[in-house]
Design a protein around this motif. Structure first.
Motif, short mmCIF file in Angstrom:
data_model
loop_
_atom_site.label_atom_id
_atom_site.label_comp_id
_atom_site.label_asym_id
_atom_site.label_seq_id
_atom_site.Cartn_x
_atom_site.Cartn_y
_atom_site.Cartn_z
N LYS A 1 53.04 51.80 50.36
CA LYS A 1 52.75 51.14 49.08
C LYS A 1 52.54 49.66 49.34
CE LYS A 1 55.39 54.26 46.05
NZ LYS A 1 56.47 54.33 45.03
N ALA A 2 51.47 49.12 48.79
CA ALA A 2 51.20 47.68 48.95
C ALA A 2 50.22 47.24 47.88
CB ALA A 2 50.65 47.37 50.34
N THR A 3 50.48 46.07 47.29
CA THR A 3 49.53 45.45 46.38
C THR A 3 48.56 44.60 47.21
OG1 THR A 3 50.90 43.48 46.07
CG2 THR A 3 51.29 45.34 44.57
N VAL A 4 47.51 44.13 46.58
CA VAL A 4 46.58 43.25 47.29
C VAL A 4 47.29 41.96 47.69
CG1 VAL A 4 44.44 41.92 47.13
CG2 VAL A 4 44.54 44.21 46.16
N ALA A 5 48.22 41.49 46.83
CA ALA A 5 48.98 40.28 47.17
C ALA A 5 49.80 40.49 48.44
CB ALA A 5 49.89 39.89 46.01
N GLN A 6 50.42 41.66 48.57
CA GLN A 6 51.21 41.94 49.77
C GLN A 6 50.30 42.08 50.99
OE1 GLN A 6 53.16 45.39 48.08
NE2 GLN A 6 55.12 44.33 47.96
N ILE A 7 49.15 42.72 50.81
CA ILE A 7 48.18 42.83 51.90
C ILE A 7 47.74 41.44 52.34
CG2 ILE A 7 45.86 43.62 52.51
CD1 ILE A 7 46.33 46.00 50.60
N GLY A 8 47.51 40.57 51.35
CA GLY A 8 47.15 39.20 51.66
C GLY A 8 48.24 38.48 52.43
N GLY A 9 49.49 38.78 52.08
CA GLY A 9 50.61 38.18 52.81
C GLY A 9 50.63 38.61 54.26
N TYR A 10 50.38 39.92 54.50
CA TYR A 10 50.33 40.40 55.88
C TYR A 10 49.20 39.71 56.65
CZ TYR A 10 52.98 44.32 53.82
OH TYR A 10 53.90 45.07 53.15
N ALA A 11 48.03 39.62 56.00
CA ALA A 11 46.86 39.04 56.67
C ALA A 11 47.09 37.57 56.99
CB ALA A 11 45.62 39.20 55.79
N ARG A 12 47.65 36.84 56.04
CA ARG A 12 47.89 35.40 56.26
C ARG A 12 48.92 35.18 57.36
NH1 ARG A 12 47.29 35.59 50.50
NH2 ARG A 12 45.49 34.35 49.81
N SER A 13 49.92 36.06 57.39
CA SER A 13 50.96 35.93 58.42
C SER A 13 50.37 36.14 59.81
CB SER A 13 52.08 36.94 58.16
OG SER A 13 53.06 36.87 59.16
N VAL A 14 49.53 37.18 59.96
CA VAL A 14 48.90 37.44 61.26
C VAL A 14 47.97 36.29 61.63
CG1 VAL A 14 47.30 38.95 62.50
CG2 VAL A 14 49.10 39.95 61.09
N LYS A 15 47.21 35.79 60.64
CA LYS A 15 46.28 34.71 60.93
C LYS A 15 47.02 33.44 61.36
CE LYS A 15 42.14 32.37 59.34
NZ LYS A 15 41.10 32.25 58.30
N ALA A 16 48.18 33.20 60.74
CA ALA A 16 48.95 32.00 61.08
C ALA A 16 49.54 32.09 62.48
CB ALA A 16 50.07 31.80 60.06
N THR A 17 49.88 33.29 62.93
CA THR A 17 50.56 33.43 64.21
C THR A 17 49.63 33.80 65.37
OG1 THR A 17 51.10 35.73 63.67
CG2 THR A 17 52.76 34.06 63.18
N MET A 18 48.55 34.53 65.07
CA MET A 18 47.68 35.02 66.15
C MET A 18 46.21 34.73 65.93
SD MET A 18 49.28 38.77 67.01
CE MET A 18 48.29 38.86 68.50
N GLY A 19 45.88 34.29 64.72
CA GLY A 19 44.47 34.26 64.35
C GLY A 19 44.08 35.64 63.84
N LEU A 20 43.06 35.75 63.00
CA LEU A 20 42.65 37.04 62.48
C LEU A 20 41.14 37.02 62.25
CD1 LEU A 20 43.51 39.85 61.49
CD2 LEU A 20 43.82 38.89 59.21
N ASP A 21 40.44 38.04 62.77
CA ASP A 21 38.99 38.12 62.66
C ASP A 21 38.53 39.23 61.73
OD1 ASP A 21 38.27 36.07 64.67
OD2 ASP A 21 39.28 37.45 66.05
N LEU A 22 39.34 40.28 61.55
CA LEU A 22 38.91 41.42 60.75
C LEU A 22 40.13 42.14 60.19
CD1 LEU A 22 36.80 43.55 59.76
CD2 LEU A 22 37.02 44.66 62.01
N LEU A 23 40.04 42.52 58.90
CA LEU A 23 41.06 43.33 58.26
C LEU A 23 40.42 44.65 57.82
CD1 LEU A 23 43.82 43.86 56.85
CD2 LEU A 23 42.94 42.61 54.87
N VAL A 24 41.05 45.77 58.21
CA VAL A 24 40.59 47.10 57.81
C VAL A 24 41.66 47.72 56.92
CG1 VAL A 24 39.88 49.39 58.58
CG2 VAL A 24 39.27 47.37 59.94
N ILE A 25 41.29 48.18 55.73
CA ILE A 25 42.23 48.77 54.78
C ILE A 25 41.90 50.25 54.62
CG2 ILE A 25 43.11 48.75 52.42
CD1 ILE A 25 42.26 45.82 52.23
N ASP A 26 42.89 51.12 54.84
CA ASP A 26 42.70 52.57 54.74
C ASP A 26 43.74 53.14 53.76
OD1 ASP A 26 41.97 55.18 55.11
OD2 ASP A 26 42.91 55.38 57.09
N TYR A 27 43.40 53.42 52.50
CA TYR A 27 42.11 53.17 51.92
C TYR A 27 42.28 52.56 50.54
CZ TYR A 27 42.67 57.81 49.63
OH TYR A 27 43.12 58.88 48.91
#
Length: 440
Positions: A289-315
């Protein structure tokens, strides 16, 4: 974590939460720096994201009488101390003047906790007498690569913007690369240019046609090119995705894995593959279970620590809506719009897998077949379909919407045992139907 650091984190998070409720106008700047996913107090982090979601939707948030029902519906009101505890929390911060500072400190402590976890993991691994130092070093490098706070994009003049474009084109030509991130399929890349930052791409198919397989194949292809890819799986667990990767990338039969007919040699091949790909930056986040806000939190966290080039959401249709009381069409419309906004804010392409309805089953998919919402078509920069007979292997990869180029059909074959798609040999787009009109 020491008691002192935990106390500091708690104070900062409470102050930040109170500040954004007192003065929601600080939220756009604060959300560039941190999200609720970085809070040590997960309940407070969830409350913070809920407030940010409401503000983004232009709903009131600086009124406790409005927030209380929302927190109660989310099941976190009691954990926040009830109405009285919430009111006391907000009263502890009389001004929002330090909100940005508090957000930076919340982000800093979050990164420190991550570094501490990495150090502890390394310490435990180093206690193994059989551990290989080179493997441990590679593991640490992969996890600490690019650890830094997020920065703001600068305002760019027309002249500078056009010079940047010319530089990018020169670089692409010199390296023989496409402008976007490669999907790993030559026909798809040549017809679409790849996956561009800020774009929302939808890959849709009916059940059991292979949308997860295609999504994972694109993710793996991008990671193999040195890109950092995050796969958020709302449907499958980590082990199921690993089985598909083992089938497609290593050739360990998916059927053998599921029926127990694999060999010790197969296991060793998988371990060898893992050792060879310690630097491959493909991260998987299973989340039922995840809202778009939570997905955004995951993406921002990865980008802050490792950089992020692509996010794939299933589904897409499995994403939890903010308002469960609205109609399903309204929910999917909201989710689709938020995904496009997230792609722009995080400055990455987002590939969202989607389910098609049963309307016209057996015939080639159309935009009207997108399940539950026409807004998916409106918000997406590109819509791709997979179509084939259930008992066959010949698959059509249909570029139905391409905001920056032509539409068309690319012929592929699906190998079920490897859970992998293979494009037919191409020469100057023989499989791309240029007679189809451009999407307007």
């Amino acid at each position: 974590m020491t008691k002192q650091m935990a106390t500091l984190a708690n104070e900062l998070e409470r102050s930040l939460f109170a500040a954004v409720v007192i003065d929601p106008s600080v939220l756009p700047r604060v959300c560039e720096i941190t999200t609720g996913s970085e809070f040590l107090d997960m309940t407070l982090g969830q409350a913070f994201d809920l407030v940010a979601d409401r503000f983004a939707a232009r709903l009131p948030v600086n009124d406790i009488t409005v927030l209380v029902p929302e927190f109660r519906k989310a099941g976190i009101l009691d954990e926040l101390g009830g109405i009285r505890g919430l009111a006391n929390l907000i009263r502890t911060v009389p001004t929002s003047s330090s909100a940005v500072y508090h957000a930076e400190e919340v982000n800093r402590l979050h990164l420190l906790r991550n570094l501490k976890a990495i150090a502890e993991e390394l310490s435990q691994a180093a206690d193994d007498p059989a551990a290989a130092p080179s493997d441990l070093i590679a593991r640490v490098d992969a996890k600490t690569l690019g650890v830094a706070a997020k920065g703001r994009d600068d305002v760019v003049s027309l002249s500078q913007m056009m010079n940047n474009l010319a530089d990018q084109l020169d670089n692409d030509r010199a390296n023989g690369t496409i402008a976007g991130i490669s999907t790993g399929f030559v026909s798809v890349d040549e017809s679409t240019g790849g996956l561009f930052r800020g774009d929302s791409i939808v890959l849709a198919a009916r059940t059991s046609i292979g949308k997860t397989a295609m999504g994972m194949q694109i993710a793996m292809n991008s990671a193999a090119e040195g890109k950092t890819v995050l796969v958020l799986s709302l449907e499958m667990k980590e082990l199921q995705l690993a089985q598909r990767i083992a089938a497609g990338q290593i050739g360990v039969s998916l059927i053998d894995q599921r029926t127990g007919n694999h060999t010790q040699h197969d296991s060793q091949r998988i371990r060898d593959y893992a050792a060879q790909h310690t630097d491959t930056k493909l991260m998987v986040k299973p989340a039922r279970k995840a809202t778009v806000a939570q997905i955004g939190g995951y993406a921002r966290s990865v980008k802050a620590t490792m950089g992020l080039d692509l996010l794939v959401i299933d589904y897409m249709q499995l994403i939890t809506p903010r308002d469960r009381r609205s109609t399903r069409t309204e929910q999917v419309t909201e989710i689709s719009n938020e995904i496009k906004t997230l792609a722009i804010e995080v400055d990455i392409p987002i590939l969202s897998l989607a389910q098609l309805n049963r309307q016209g089953e057996g015939e080639a998919p159309k935009l009207s077949h997108l399940r539950e919402s026409g807004a998916i078509e409106q918000d997406a920069d590109g819509v791709w379909f997979l179509h084939r007979d259930r008992d066959g292997s010949d698959t059509q990869f249909i570029v139905e919407k391409n905001r920056q180029g032509p539409r068309g059909v690319i012929e592929m074959q699906f190998e079920p045992d490897r859970c992998e798609f293979r494009e037919l040999t191409i020469q100057e787009h023989p499989n791309f139907h240029s007679d189809l009109p451009e999407y307007v």
